[in-house]
Design a protein around this motif. Structure first.
Motif, PDB file in Angstrom:
ATOM      1  N   LEU A 125       4.216  31.949 -10.808  1.00  0.00           N
ATOM      2  CA  LEU A 125       5.237  32.902 -11.237  1.00  0.00           C
ATOM      3  C   LEU A 125       5.862  33.581 -10.026  1.00  0.00           C
ATOM      4  CD1 LEU A 125       3.491  36.053 -12.810  1.00  0.00           C
ATOM      5  CD2 LEU A 125       2.293  34.362 -11.444  1.00  0.00           C
ATOM      6  N   ILE A 126       7.101  34.051 -10.209  1.00  0.00           N
ATOM      7  CA  ILE A 126       7.856  34.644  -9.114  1.00  0.00           C
ATOM      8  C   ILE A 126       8.576  35.902  -9.581  1.00  0.00           C
ATOM      9  CG2 ILE A 126       8.230  32.423  -7.957  1.00  0.00           C
ATOM     10  CD1 ILE A 126      11.080  32.411  -9.078  1.00  0.00           C
ATOM     11  N   HIS A 127       8.963  36.722  -8.621  1.00  0.00           N
ATOM     12  CA  HIS A 127       9.864  37.835  -8.913  1.00  0.00           C
ATOM     13  C   HIS A 127      10.933  37.902  -7.829  1.00  0.00           C
ATOM     14  CE1 HIS A 127       8.689  40.659  -5.729  1.00  0.00           C
ATOM     15  NE2 HIS A 127       7.415  40.332  -5.965  1.00  0.00           N
ATOM     16  N   LYS A 148      -4.737  23.479  -8.665  1.00  0.00           N
ATOM     17  CA  LYS A 148      -5.705  22.643  -9.376  1.00  0.00           C
ATOM     18  C   LYS A 148      -7.116  22.773  -8.822  1.00  0.00           C
ATOM     19  CE  LYS A 148      -2.526  19.002 -10.954  1.00  0.00           C
ATOM     20  NZ  LYS A 148      -2.226  17.553 -10.926  1.00  0.00           N
ATOM     21  N   HIS A 149      -7.229  23.286  -7.617  1.00  0.00           N
ATOM     22  CA  HIS A 149      -8.533  23.455  -6.985  1.00  0.00           C
ATOM     23  C   HIS A 149      -9.177  24.786  -7.376  1.00  0.00           C
ATOM     24  CE1 HIS A 149      -7.054  20.082  -4.646  1.00  0.00           C
ATOM     25  NE2 HIS A 149      -6.028  20.822  -4.263  1.00  0.00           N
ATOM     26  N   GLY A 150      -8.462  25.587  -8.178  1.00  0.00           N
ATOM     27  CA  GLY A 150      -8.985  26.880  -8.608  1.00  0.00           C
ATOM     28  C   GLY A 150      -8.738  28.012  -7.637  1.00  0.00           C
ATOM     29  N   ASN A 151      -7.844  27.777  -6.672  1.00  0.00           N
ATOM     30  CA  ASN A 151      -7.564  28.791  -5.658  1.00  0.00           C
ATOM     31  C   ASN A 151      -6.287  29.563  -5.957  1.00  0.00           C
ATOM     32  OD1 ASN A 151      -9.843  28.138  -4.068  1.00  0.00           O
ATOM     33  ND2 ASN A 151      -8.734  26.393  -3.195  1.00  0.00           N
ATOM     34  N   LEU A 152      -6.365  30.870  -5.754  1.00  0.00           N
ATOM     35  CA  LEU A 152      -5.225  31.765  -5.949  1.00  0.00           C
ATOM     36  C   LEU A 152      -4.580  32.098  -4.611  1.00  0.00           C
ATOM     37  CD1 LEU A 152      -6.911  34.270  -8.430  1.00  0.00           C
ATOM     38  CD2 LEU A 152      -5.026  32.719  -9.011  1.00  0.00           C
ATOM     39  N   ALA A 153      -3.290  32.410  -4.647  1.00  0.00           N
ATOM     40  CA  ALA A 153      -2.578  32.869  -3.458  1.00  0.00           C
ATOM     41  C   ALA A 153      -1.396  33.719  -3.898  1.00  0.00           C
ATOM     42  CB  ALA A 153      -2.093  31.694  -2.608  1.00  0.00           C
ATOM     43  N   ALA A 154      -0.973  34.613  -3.019  1.00  0.00           N
ATOM     44  CA  ALA A 154       0.197  35.447  -3.296  1.00  0.00           C
ATOM     45  C   ALA A 154       0.950  35.691  -2.005  1.00  0.00           C
ATOM     46  CB  ALA A 154      -0.220  36.781  -3.922  1.00  0.00           C
ATOM     47  N   GLY A 155       2.257  35.911  -2.137  1.00  0.00           N
ATOM     48  CA  GLY A 155       3.081  36.212  -0.976  1.00  0.00           C
ATOM     49  C   GLY A 155       4.256  37.083  -1.368  1.00  0.00           C
ATOM     50  N   THR A 156       4.771  37.843  -0.406  1.00  0.00           N
ATOM     51  CA  THR A 156       5.876  38.763  -0.644  1.00  0.00           C
ATOM     52  C   THR A 156       6.765  38.792   0.593  1.00  0.00           C
ATOM     53  OG1 THR A 156       4.319  40.124  -1.905  1.00  0.00           O
ATOM     54  CG2 THR A 156       6.464  41.095  -1.433  1.00  0.00           C
ATOM     55  N   PRO A 166      21.408  34.409  -0.701  1.00  0.00           N
ATOM     56  CA  PRO A 166      21.965  35.743  -0.429  1.00  0.00           C
ATOM     57  C   PRO A 166      21.831  36.700  -1.609  1.00  0.00           C
ATOM     58  CG  PRO A 166      23.726  34.196  -0.898  1.00  0.00           C
ATOM     59  CD  PRO A 166      22.466  33.387  -0.843  1.00  0.00           C
ATOM     60  N   LEU A 167      21.328  36.219  -2.741  1.00  0.00           N
ATOM     61  CA  LEU A 167      21.242  37.060  -3.934  1.00  0.00           C
ATOM     62  C   LEU A 167      20.124  38.094  -3.844  1.00  0.00           C
ATOM     63  CD1 LEU A 167      21.709  34.467  -6.831  1.00  0.00           C
ATOM     64  CD2 LEU A 167      23.380  36.114  -5.966  1.00  0.00           C
ATOM     65  N   PHE A 168      19.078  37.788  -3.078  1.00  0.00           N
ATOM     66  CA  PHE A 168      17.891  38.638  -3.092  1.00  0.00           C
ATOM     67  C   PHE A 168      17.699  39.344  -1.755  1.00  0.00           C
ATOM     68  CE2 PHE A 168      17.225  34.971  -5.881  1.00  0.00           C
ATOM     69  CZ  PHE A 168      17.055  35.632  -7.098  1.00  0.00           C
ATOM     70  N   ASN A 169      16.974  40.451  -1.819  1.00  0.00           N
ATOM     71  CA  ASN A 169      16.726  41.253  -0.621  1.00  0.00           C
ATOM     72  C   ASN A 169      15.545  40.691   0.168  1.00  0.00           C
ATOM     73  OD1 ASN A 169      16.385  43.203   1.321  1.00  0.00           O
ATOM     74  ND2 ASN A 169      15.553  44.735  -0.073  1.00  0.00           N
ATOM     75  N   ALA A 170      15.786  39.542   0.783  1.00  0.00           N
ATOM     76  CA  ALA A 170      14.792  38.882   1.630  1.00  0.00           C
ATOM     77  C   ALA A 170      15.522  37.803   2.403  1.00  0.00           C
ATOM     78  CB  ALA A 170      13.676  38.277   0.799  1.00  0.00           C
ATOM     79  N   GLY A 171      15.156  37.597   3.659  1.00  0.00           N
ATOM     80  CA  GLY A 171      15.812  36.540   4.430  1.00  0.00           C
ATOM     81  C   GLY A 171      17.314  36.736   4.496  1.00  0.00           C
ATOM     82  N   THR A 177      13.000  42.944  -3.294  1.00  0.00           N
ATOM     83  CA  THR A 177      11.950  42.119  -2.718  1.00  0.00           C
ATOM     84  C   THR A 177      11.713  40.845  -3.534  1.00  0.00           C
ATOM     85  OG1 THR A 177      10.896  44.137  -1.958  1.00  0.00           O
ATOM     86  CG2 THR A 177       9.500  42.200  -2.124  1.00  0.00           C
ATOM     87  N   VAL A 178      11.249  39.784  -2.877  1.00  0.00           N
ATOM     88  CA  VAL A 178      10.881  38.568  -3.600  1.00  0.00           C
ATOM     89  C   VAL A 178       9.393  38.318  -3.412  1.00  0.00           C
ATOM     90  CG1 VAL A 178      13.171  37.611  -3.208  1.00  0.00           C
ATOM     91  CG2 VAL A 178      11.295  36.922  -1.700  1.00  0.00           C
ATOM     92  N   GLY A 179       8.801  37.636  -4.390  1.00  0.00           N
ATOM     93  CA  GLY A 179       7.378  37.345  -4.284  1.00  0.00           C
ATOM     94  C   GLY A 179       6.961  36.210  -5.178  1.00  0.00           C
ATOM     95  N   CYS A 180       5.761  35.701  -4.937  1.00  0.00           N
ATOM     96  CA  CYS A 180       5.245  34.576  -5.701  1.00  0.00           C
ATOM     97  C   CYS A 180       3.724  34.665  -5.751  1.00  0.00           C
ATOM     98  CB  CYS A 180       5.670  33.262  -5.047  1.00  0.00           C
ATOM     99  SG  CYS A 180       5.079  31.763  -5.875  1.00  0.00           S
ATOM    100  N   ALA A 181       3.153  34.259  -6.876  1.00  0.00           N
ATOM    101  CA  ALA A 181       1.700  34.143  -7.015  1.00  0.00           C
ATOM    102  C   ALA A 181       1.401  32.827  -7.720  1.00  0.00           C
ATOM    103  CB  ALA A 181       1.130  35.318  -7.802  1.00  0.00           C
ATOM    104  N   ALA A 182       0.304  32.185  -7.366  1.00  0.00           N
ATOM    105  CA  ALA A 182       0.035  30.859  -7.923  1.00  0.00           C
ATOM    106  C   ALA A 182      -1.456  30.563  -7.994  1.00  0.00           C
ATOM    107  CB  ALA A 182       0.727  29.784  -7.085  1.00  0.00           C
TER     108      ALA A 182
END
Length: 347
Positions: free
Chosen positions: A41-43, A221-229, A98-103, A213-218
């Protein structure tokens, strides 16, 4: 007679033990049957995002960008890739828009620059990387990943972070690359409001927080979580201000035992409340579900501090939450079966 009775008791006990074991096995299967193989999922920021303020054309444009971004991460996960790679590559798409406040779409500081903050975290190892106040790194989330993987540190800032980025072969661009007319006009509008005392420094920026801000969490298949912003911060920010996005535990957090979280909103309050970690802690120490913890933090604890915004989060079973207390939040989800959801407004 006594021996026959003893034999009967033993048989009965064995029978009951067998039944109990069978029931336990059924319970485990039942509890894990709803677990997603992978999810993402993303925001794209939370704020004054209202249906009556957005044209159909602009809404379609946002939907297209959100879908493009999340499908990149979805395909990485579907093909057995890691949650870290999915998070990084998905955020790259949002940073290049250019739509989001990042990069590319970062807002301007008071002095007329674009300064970027980013972070990423691995739920398996609790390793993390972050960067703050950079002006020339094209994709700040790539720098955060490099800090995590290629340095002994967690956060680098300013010119030192840019030097490290160059040494790692990351793409460096002229500061003018990040300049967009729309965000420049936003700065001018905020400065005018501040000068005329129409709104305070922070209130004025919040009116523009839909470019967030933009972000993502996932979960992979290995059961590992990660997040970034990743973010350009706050319009008209001064004195090297740094928000929650590069702060591990405030803007980003991931732990395989609980959840992965990316935050968006009024950063000062997300830092004070350590929002991302607080959600994880409520799950770990109080036994709350992801939904319960996220609702408590975003709808009660954060407003009590005076802040607003939202989070996206995913737990170790692939359950996803998108919680916000503003008028809207750009968001999207995809599950292992390919179901796509895109949302913007509160309804």
């Amino acid at each position: 007679m006594k021996s026959k009775l003893s034999l009967f008791v033993i048989i009965l006990l064995l029978f009951n033990c067998g039944k109990t074991k069978s029931k336990d096995e059924f319970s485990v299967k039942k509890n894990t049957s709803n677990k997603a193989e992978f999810s993402i999922l993303i925001h794209g920021g939370a704020g004054s995002i209202r249906r009556d303020n957005m044209s159909e054309e602009k809404e379609a444009e946002y939907r297209q960008e959100l879908e493009e971004a999340i499908r990149v991460g979805y395909h990485i996960l579907k093909n057995g890739g890691t949650s870290l790679d999915a998070v990084q590559k998905t955020i790259n798409i949002l940073e290049d828009s250019p739509l989001f406040n990042a990069g590319k779409g970062a807002v301007f500081t008071h002095e007329g620059f674009n300064e970027h903050d980013a972070s990423i975290m691995d739920g398996k190892t609790l390793n993390a990387g972050a960067s703050a106040g950079t002006k020339t790194v094209k994709n700040p989330i790539n720098l955060a990943r490099a800090v995590m993987d290629k340095s002994p540190h967690v956060m680098l800032s300013g010119s030192g972070a840019e030097t490290f980025a160059e040494e790692q072969g990351l793409e460096i661009v002229a500061p003018s690359y990040f300049s967009t007319e729309k965000k420049l006009k936003s700065l001018e509008r905020v400065k005018t409001s501040e000068k005329n005392k129409v709104a305070s420094f922070y209130d004025a920026d919040l009116l523009d927080s839909k470019f967030g801000t933009v972000g993502c969490a996932a979960l992979d298949k290995h059961g590992n979580l990660a997040a970034g912003t990743s973010t350009g911060g706050m319009t008209n920010k001064r004195w090297g201000r740094i928000g929650d996005s590069p702060i591990i535990g405030a803007g980003t957090y991931a732990n395989n035992n609980t959840c992965a979280v990316s935050s968006t909103g009024w950063g000062e309050f997300f830092i004070r409340g350590m929002v991302a970690y607080d959600i994880s802690a409520l799950m770990e120490y109080k036994g709350l579900t992801l939904k319960e913890a996220s609702h408590l933090v975003i709808q009660k604890k954060l407003p009590e501090l005076g802040g607003n915004g939202g989070i996206i989060a995913i737990d170790k079973n692939g359950n996803m939450v998108m919680e916000f207390n503003t008028q809207g939040m750009f968001r999207a989800t995809m599950k292992d079966k390919g179901e796509l959801y895109i949302g913007m407004f509160k309804d």
